[in-house]
Write an enzyme that holds these catalytic residues in place. Structure first.
Site, PDB file in Angstrom:
ATOM      1  N   ASP A 152      -2.020  -0.750   6.024  1.00 56.00           N
ATOM      2  CA  ASP A 152      -1.945  -0.242   7.292  1.00 56.00           C
ATOM      3  C   ASP A 152      -3.538   0.202   7.571  1.00 56.00           C
ATOM      4  OD1 ASP A 152      -1.745   2.088   5.539  1.00 56.00           O
ATOM      5  OD2 ASP A 152      -1.467   3.210   7.197  1.00 56.00           O
TER       6      ASP A 152
ATOM      7  N   ASP B  86       0.863  -1.205  -0.022  1.00 57.72           N
ATOM      8  CA  ASP B  86      -0.081  -0.085  -0.076  1.00 57.72           C
ATOM      9  C   ASP B  86       0.930   0.940  -0.059  1.00 57.72           C
ATOM     10  OD1 ASP B  86      -2.240   1.857   0.867  1.00 57.72           O
ATOM     11  OD2 ASP B  86      -1.205   1.633   2.618  1.00 57.72           O
TER      12      ASP B  86
ATOM     13  N   ASP C  72      -7.544  -1.483   3.628  1.00 60.47           N
ATOM     14  CA  ASP C  72      -6.595  -2.460   3.116  1.00 60.47           C
ATOM     15  C   ASP C  72      -6.913  -3.632   3.691  1.00 60.47           C
ATOM     16  OD1 ASP C  72      -4.694  -0.936   2.109  1.00 60.47           O
ATOM     17  OD2 ASP C  72      -3.723  -0.373   3.841  1.00 60.47           O
TER      18      ASP C  72
HETATM   19  P1  ADP Z   1      -5.585   6.209  -0.649  1.00 58.05           P
HETATM   20  O1  ADP Z   1      -5.973   5.779   0.749  1.00 58.05           O
HETATM   21  O2  ADP Z   1      -4.665   4.962  -1.312  1.00 58.05           O
HETATM   22  O3  ADP Z   1      -4.972   7.478  -0.818  1.00 58.05           O
HETATM   23  P2  ADP Z   1      -8.463   6.664  -1.173  1.00 58.05           P
HETATM   24  O4  ADP Z   1      -9.363   5.793  -1.875  1.00 58.05           O
HETATM   25  O5  ADP Z   1      -8.590   7.005   0.229  1.00 58.05           O
HETATM   26  O6  ADP Z   1      -6.964   6.187  -1.508  1.00 58.05           O
HETATM   27  O7  ADP Z   1      -8.429   8.058  -2.038  1.00 58.05           O
HETATM   28  C1  ADP Z   1      -8.243   8.175  -3.380  1.00 58.05           C
HETATM   29  C2  ADP Z   1      -7.920   9.579  -3.850  1.00 58.05           C
HETATM   30  O8  ADP Z   1      -9.410  10.261  -3.837  1.00 58.05           O
HETATM   31  C3  ADP Z   1      -7.231  10.394  -3.016  1.00 58.05           C
HETATM   32  O9  ADP Z   1      -5.780  10.394  -3.667  1.00 58.05           O
HETATM   33  C4  ADP Z   1      -7.804  11.876  -3.428  1.00 58.05           C
HETATM   34  O10 ADP Z   1      -7.185  12.453  -4.669  1.00 58.05           O
HETATM   35  C5  ADP Z   1      -9.296  11.580  -3.275  1.00 58.05           C
HETATM   36  N1  ADP Z   1      -9.636  11.735  -1.901  1.00 58.05           N
HETATM   37  C6  ADP Z   1     -10.387  10.985  -1.071  1.00 58.05           C
HETATM   38  N2  ADP Z   1     -11.062  11.529  -0.018  1.00 58.05           N
HETATM   39  C7  ADP Z   1     -10.394  12.725   0.079  1.00 58.05           C
HETATM   40  C8  ADP Z   1     -10.869  13.788   0.576  1.00 58.05           C
HETATM   41  N3  ADP Z   1     -11.269  13.798   1.867  1.00 58.05           N
HETATM   42  N4  ADP Z   1     -10.382  15.086   0.225  1.00 58.05           N
HETATM   43  C9  ADP Z   1      -9.769  15.185  -0.853  1.00 58.05           C
HETATM   44  N5  ADP Z   1      -9.443  14.080  -1.648  1.00 58.05           N
HETATM   45  C10 ADP Z   1      -9.946  12.933  -1.354  1.00 58.05           C
HETATM   46 MG    MG Z   2      -2.611   3.046   3.755  1.00 65.87          MG
END
Ligand code: ADP
Ligand code: MG
Length: 292
Positions: free
Chosen positions: A237, A38, A241
């Site tokens: 983590d 991750d 995941d």
């Molecule tokens: P990871 O945990 O791998 O970063 P997520 O699925 O949580 O992946 O988020 C993917 C993408 O969605 C982030 O990189 C961001 O671009 C967008 N994103 C998610 N949640 C938010 C948030 N609260 N504010 C801004 N961007 C967000």
């Molecule tokens: Mg992570």
């Protein structure tokens, strides 16, 4: 494997803070051919910080931060928390959102002072029918630096970008190179955008990048790699995941991670150090060697 060899192996692991849940996990780990890592919180520290603020159109930088941070106030996402922290640090007063909704893997939607606000990635914008053409070059430049460009839309108009970066852990590169020495392919998985992911991957020597993966699709990506043949370990983590850790042949959780990840894993790295991934594999190999 004899029970004695397994006991010695798990005991040795425990000395180094590598907690192996049962003999089966220890035995299969020596066959691992692919390790999926991750990105956020595993390869990187998981403490993202705002690095750039680019306001376009008719809002000032300060107004932009106020709107975005107010919109993210109710967010539990590390990116949202980074935005709120940044506003606090710069003594920017936050407004109370009239409504808030998190859109997993995309961003958030909120109403601030009567204005409709979207904060998130390009997918969030395209789903809303908004095309941030004039921001593309800037977003692309930031992503090439390994930063995550977060787009802001206010009342259907792209209002700016805020870049957020997370530092790579100091041992990540060496841990990956040790995995390579063991003949293992190392894959990065992330919900972050392709360019940002590739920039981080280059920095640490990752072989293959799976980016823009939605939280609910991580386990499916693990399954696909299993179908390519070989035993797959997944290291993570976060809450999102957990299904991927359970799907992998060997699920490895970072000790500083969430309880759900730790519960879903076969191995827990108490020192939260990625060097303990190759160590766990070497430990398994030496355990198996000793009993043959
Ligand atoms: P990871 O945990 O791998 O970063 P997520 O699925 O949580 O992946 O988020 C993917 C993408 O969605 C982030 O990189 C961001 O671009 C967008 N994103 C998610 N949640 C938010 C948030 N609260 N504010 C801004 N961007 C967000
Ligand atoms: Mg992570």
């Amino acid at each position: 494997a004899t029970p004695t060899a397994i006991m010695v192996g798990t005991g040795k692991g425990a000395e180094y803070g590598i907690l192996i849940k049962g003999g089966e996990a220890l035995e299969i780990t020596h066959k691992v051919g692919t390790v999926i890592l991750d990105k956020t919180g595993t390869i990187t520290e998981g403490n993202p910080e705002v690095t750039d603020v680019i306001a376009t159109g008719d809002v000032s930088e300060e107004q932009l931060i106020q709107i975005i941070a107010s919109a993210e106030k109710g967010s539990e996402h590390p990116l949202g928390e980074a935005l709120v922290r940044y506003a606090d640090k710069n003594s920017i007063m936050l407004l109370k959102p009239e409504s808030f909704e998190a859109i997993p893997g995309h961003g958030i939607r909120a109403v601030i002072d009567g204005r409709h606000v979207l904060v998130g990635n390009r997918m969030l914008l395209s789903d809303a029918g908004i095309n941030p053409d004039h921001l593309e070059a800037e977003a692309s430049r930031l992503a090439d630096e390994g930063k995550t460009p977060v787009f802001a839309v206010v009342d259907e108009k792209a209002a700016g970008i805020i870049a957020i970066a997370d530092v790579v852990k100091k041992d990540s590169k060496e841990a990956i190179s040790r995995l390579h020495q063991l003949g293992i392919m190392v894959v990065m998985i992330t919900g972050d955008n392709q360019k940002t992911a590739e920039a981080v991957a280059r920095e640490v020597g990752i072989d293959r990048v799976l980016a823009e993966v939605l939280p609910q699709d991580k386990a499916e990506e693990v399954k696909k790699l299993q179908k390519e043949g070989g035993i797959v370990a997944m290291v993570g983590d976060g809450i999102n995941d957990a299904p991927a850790l359970a799907q992998a042949d060997v699920g490895i959780a970072i000790g500083s991670g969430t309880d759900v990840a730790i519960e879903s894993a076969d191995i827990v790295l108490m020192r939260s150090n990625l060097m303990d991934v190759p160590s766990a594999i070497e430990l398994s190999k030496s355990t198996i060697r000793n009993i043959r």
